[in-house]
Every structure is written in C-alpha cells, then in structure tokens.
Enzyme design. Structure first.
Site, PDB file in Angstrom:
ATOM      1  N   HIS A 197     -10.083  -5.664  -2.916  1.00 13.15           N
ATOM      2  CA  HIS A 197      -9.181  -6.270  -3.905  1.00 13.15           C
ATOM      3  C   HIS A 197      -9.803  -6.123  -5.293  1.00 13.15           C
ATOM      4  O   HIS A 197      -9.973  -7.104  -6.020  1.00 13.15           O
ATOM      5  CB  HIS A 197      -8.896  -7.726  -3.549  1.00 13.15           C
ATOM      6  CG  HIS A 197      -8.108  -7.873  -2.283  1.00 13.15           C
ATOM      7  ND1 HIS A 197      -6.739  -7.861  -2.263  1.00 13.15           N
ATOM      8  CD2 HIS A 197      -8.507  -7.988  -0.996  1.00 13.15           C
ATOM      9  CE1 HIS A 197      -6.308  -7.981  -1.018  1.00 13.15           C
ATOM     10  NE2 HIS A 197      -7.367  -8.053  -0.220  1.00 13.15           N
ATOM     11  N   ASN A 221      -6.741   0.465   0.446  1.00 10.65           N
ATOM     12  CA  ASN A 221      -5.796  -0.628   0.173  1.00 10.65           C
ATOM     13  C   ASN A 221      -6.399  -1.641  -0.775  1.00 10.65           C
ATOM     14  O   ASN A 221      -7.566  -2.030  -0.639  1.00 10.65           O
ATOM     15  CB  ASN A 221      -5.385  -1.325   1.477  1.00 10.65           C
ATOM     16  CG  ASN A 221      -4.597  -0.405   2.390  1.00 10.65           C
ATOM     17  OD1 ASN A 221      -5.072  -0.018   3.448  1.00 10.65           O
ATOM     18  ND2 ASN A 221      -3.398  -0.045   1.984  1.00 10.65           N
ATOM     19  N   ASP A 250      -2.894   1.828  11.313  1.00  3.83           N
ATOM     20  CA  ASP A 250      -1.622   1.407  11.904  1.00  3.83           C
ATOM     21  C   ASP A 250      -0.466   2.313  11.506  1.00  3.83           C
ATOM     22  O   ASP A 250       0.687   2.057  11.881  1.00  3.83           O
ATOM     23  CB  ASP A 250      -1.312  -0.047  11.529  1.00  3.83           C
ATOM     24  CG  ASP A 250      -1.139  -0.261  10.029  1.00  3.83           C
ATOM     25  OD1 ASP A 250      -1.364   0.687   9.250  1.00  3.83           O
ATOM     26  OD2 ASP A 250      -0.793  -1.398   9.632  1.00  3.83           O
ATOM     27  N   ASP A 275      -7.094  -6.438  10.326  1.00  2.41           N
ATOM     28  CA  ASP A 275      -6.484  -7.268   9.285  1.00  2.41           C
ATOM     29  C   ASP A 275      -5.356  -8.088   9.903  1.00  2.41           C
ATOM     30  O   ASP A 275      -4.321  -8.333   9.293  1.00  2.41           O
ATOM     31  CB  ASP A 275      -5.970  -6.403   8.137  1.00  2.41           C
ATOM     32  CG  ASP A 275      -5.770  -7.165   6.825  1.00  2.41           C
ATOM     33  OD1 ASP A 275      -6.302  -8.292   6.707  1.00  2.41           O
ATOM     34  OD2 ASP A 275      -5.078  -6.649   5.933  1.00  2.41           O
ATOM     35  N   LEU A 308       2.840  -5.638   1.684  1.00  3.16           N
ATOM     36  CA  LEU A 308       2.131  -5.796   2.951  1.00  3.16           C
ATOM     37  C   LEU A 308       1.254  -7.043   2.908  1.00  3.16           C
ATOM     38  O   LEU A 308       0.553  -7.285   1.919  1.00  3.16           O
ATOM     39  CB  LEU A 308       1.266  -4.569   3.230  1.00  3.16           C
ATOM     40  CG  LEU A 308       1.998  -3.297   3.678  1.00  3.16           C
ATOM     41  CD1 LEU A 308       1.049  -2.114   3.669  1.00  3.16           C
ATOM     42  CD2 LEU A 308       2.603  -3.472   5.058  1.00  3.16           C
ATOM     43  N   GLY A 310      -1.413  -8.399   5.379  1.00  6.05           N
ATOM     44  CA  GLY A 310      -2.135  -8.235   6.620  1.00  6.05           C
ATOM     45  C   GLY A 310      -1.412  -7.252   7.519  1.00  6.05           C
ATOM     46  O   GLY A 310      -0.600  -6.434   7.063  1.00  6.05           O
TER      47      GLY A 310
END
Length: 386
Positions: A197, A221, A250, A275, A308, A310
């Site tokens: 983040h 991400n 995923d 996650d 999104l 998680g």
C-alpha cells in the site's frame, strides 16, 4: 518412545520441500518428523496410514496474509475464538499454519489482535503470529483500507508491533510514510517487514531494504506501478535475490501474463498468499468490512464501486492456479506455498520441509485437482481425517 508409538504416513509421492520421492513414508514422533524412509523400509507392525493411490504428501501450506475465513473477519473478532475459527476454515484447504491479518485499524484493535494471538499460540500451533497490514500506508494506495484510520507511526508503535512471545510479527507499511529510522527500529525489535500500500520510489524502496525490509505484500497490487523512468518497488523486489514477495494467484488481482513474466525475471522468492476474506471456508455471499458492504461474486470480493477488497481465494486453489494459469511445475508451486514463506518468517529450520527434526505439518492431496485429502499440524490429523 517405542516403535509402536511412532506414526508412519505412506504415500505414492512425498515432496519434501525440494524433491519428490516415490513410494516413501514420513515417520512421526509426537509433533516432529523423525525420518523420511522408503515404503519397503517400514518396520513390520508399524502404525501406518496408507494414503490413497496417487495422493501426494507435502509440507503444509503457510499463508502469511489471511484477513478471515469461515465467515469470520479478524478485524471484527480479534480474539482466540476468532483465530481458531479462521484456522479451521483454512485447514480444509491445506493451510496448516498462517498469520491472522489485521488491516488498518485503531491502536486498541491492534493491541487486541496481538494479545489474542499470544493467548492462542500455545494451544494452536497453526497460529504463527500476527500480520499488521497498515495503518502506516499511503493515502494514494489505500485499496479497501479506510482513509480515516491510516496514520503516521509514533514512538510507542515500535513496542506495540514487536512480536508476541514465541511468535512472528509481520508489518506491512509504506516506507515513504514512515519517519527516518522507523523501519530499522522495527527490524531491530524483531519484526518482519514488507512494503505494501505504498507509493515508494525505487530509491526509497532500496533504502528501506537496507534498513531491514525483506518482504513485499501482494506484489503489483496497491503499490506504485512499474514505469520506464521510475521503476518503483516492483523493480526493486524482482531484482533482489534476498526479497520475498507475496503473489495473489487468483486470475483477478494480477493478470497471469504479468505473473509469468515476473516469475521469469525475478531473482527473489515468490510466496503464495490468499489475502482471504470471511467467505473462504464459509458460506456468506457478502460481508461488512469496517462499515462497508463487500460483495462476493465470480471469485472476487469487491466494494460497491468495484474496488477489490481482499480475495475469495484458498491456498489449494492458489497452488492449482500456479499450475493451470502460470504453467508452473507442481513442485515449484508447492515451494511457493510452504518453503518460501517459512524462510521469509525466519522459520525455515522448523517448517516448510518434510525432513527429520521439522514439525510434522503436512498436507495430502490429489496432484491433478489439488483436492485436499488430509492435513496434520504438529503431528495431529484434523478431527475429520483418518
């Protein structure tokens, strides 16, 4: 301990964390592995569990980023009971140990989370510690974290984030948001550190790595993207042989083509992470995340605006996706799911391999479907197995 008290788990294939061995067995005493032997070497009269034909036995999966499971969100229930429910939910997917993960929240909630982990660890070896994902993150890369709860670190946070007795504390932060010396203070306190983040530049990332940051939370991400004139944290992660980076495989968080490219180019150590949110191992199709409704559809957890939040991913599926989406050998995917995360957490001499002296954390599965057949944590099978 007598030969009769030992337990032997025999399988067509045993993957020990490095190599696959045919027609072998793992011998257990108490919570530890005694040896890996050939099937034909099993003593007469031994207490043997014969796994079904074709099933593989491998180190149990280790998930360092688990927000919830079994319809429980750790932020909502930072209690021993909440952790126990999350452990149960993920074990059916081959995860034998994990870090309950608290996303950006108040100091009071962080203290409660660490206390709950410290309380349950002596009774639940599957709980390895705690992962604090935030609150020291970039306002530009919040993801689903609440803006009003992010904040700058203060001196008292070093002690607050230090590992619980006998456990691990993983801290995800944006190094550019921390005051000088904070990263090195956390490292000196025994914390494992990961960038996440974050809008850190390449130079800021490299400096944090010099101060003790070795991890990257869900690479690609919620971080500055790779660019030609500002390579940022992604380039710093991939070019370092000492870096460990979590990957959410995923098919939603990162396009498989990007992950395939990263795995070819990267010099470091990929780790599978889920996650995971409450629906994993549960039944809810929506849940509340700090006052916002999160919807689960088509394998995605999203806010009302499509962000999104998680993932609806389990570790067995992550391993399967590595094979099907990333064209990886199964053995390499298993290293990503167990050996690499164990090494990142500093537990590589105890977990992540099936060799003498290691804790008997194991998962048995069909190698074609990655359907979990059985699991053992510290030598104990789950209640509904064997």
């Amino acid at each position: 301990m007598t030969e009769e008290a030992r337990r032997t788990i025999a399988a067509d294939v045993v993957f020990d964390g490095e190599s696959a061995h045919r027609d072998c067995a793992v011998v257990i005493e108490g919570e530890n592995i005694v040896s890996l032997i050939l099937r034909r070497e099993i003593p007469r009269g031994a207490n043997v569990v014969e796994l079904p034909k074709g099933v593989w036995l491998a180190p149990g999966f280790i998930d360092i980023q688990v927000n919830g499971g079994g319809d429980i969100l750790f932020n909502d229930e930072p209690t021993p009971a909440g952790i126990a429910a999350i452990l149960r939910a993920h074990r059916k997917f081959g995860t034998t140990s994990l870090l309950p993960t608290l996303i950006t929240d108040t100091d009071e909630k962080m203290i409660a989370a660490k206390s709950a982990v410290a309380e349950i660890m002596p009774q639940a070896p599957g709980a390895l510690g705690v992962h604090f994902e935030g609150p020291f993150i970039s306002p530009q890369r919040l993801g689903a974290h609440r803006a009003d709860l992010r904040r700058a670190p203060l001196p008292h946070h070093v002690d607050m984030l230090a590992p619980p007795a006998g456990g691990v504390s993983l801290v995800t932060l944006a190094p550019e948001e921390a005051p000088p010396g904070f990263v090195s203070e956390l490292a000196a306190a025994g914390c494992k550190l990961a960038l996440g983040h974050s809008m850190a530049s390449y130079a800021q990332t490299r400096e944090a790595m010099k101060e003790g940051m070795t991890g990257f939370t869900h690479l690609f991400n919620a971080m500055r993207p790779l660019a030609s004139r500002e390579p940022g944290p992604i380039a710093a992660a991939l070019e370092s042989s000492s870096a460990f980076y979590g990957l959410i495989v995923d098919g939603e968080h990162v396009d498989p083509a990007i992950l395939r490219l990263a795995l070819r180019a990267g010099l470091g150590h990929p780790m599978l992470v889920t996650d995971a949110m409450p629906p994993v191992g549960g039944s809810a199709k929506q849940f509340a995340l700090q006052g916002r409704e999160i919807f689960v559809a088509d394998g995605r957890c999203v806010t009302a605006d499509g962000t999104l939040a998680g993932a609806a991913l389990d570790m067995a599926s992550a391993v399967r996706n590595c094979v099907l989406l990333l064209d990886l050998p199964l053995e390499r995917a298993l290293v990503f799911a167990s050996t690499n995360p164990a090494n990142f957490l500093g537990l590589g001499k105890r977990l992540g391999r099936l060799v003498a002296g290691y804790r008997a954390d194991m998962t048995a599965f069909d190698p074609q479907t990655i359907r979990i057949v059985a699991t053992w944590v510290a030598g104990e099978p789950s209640a509904d197995e064997w």
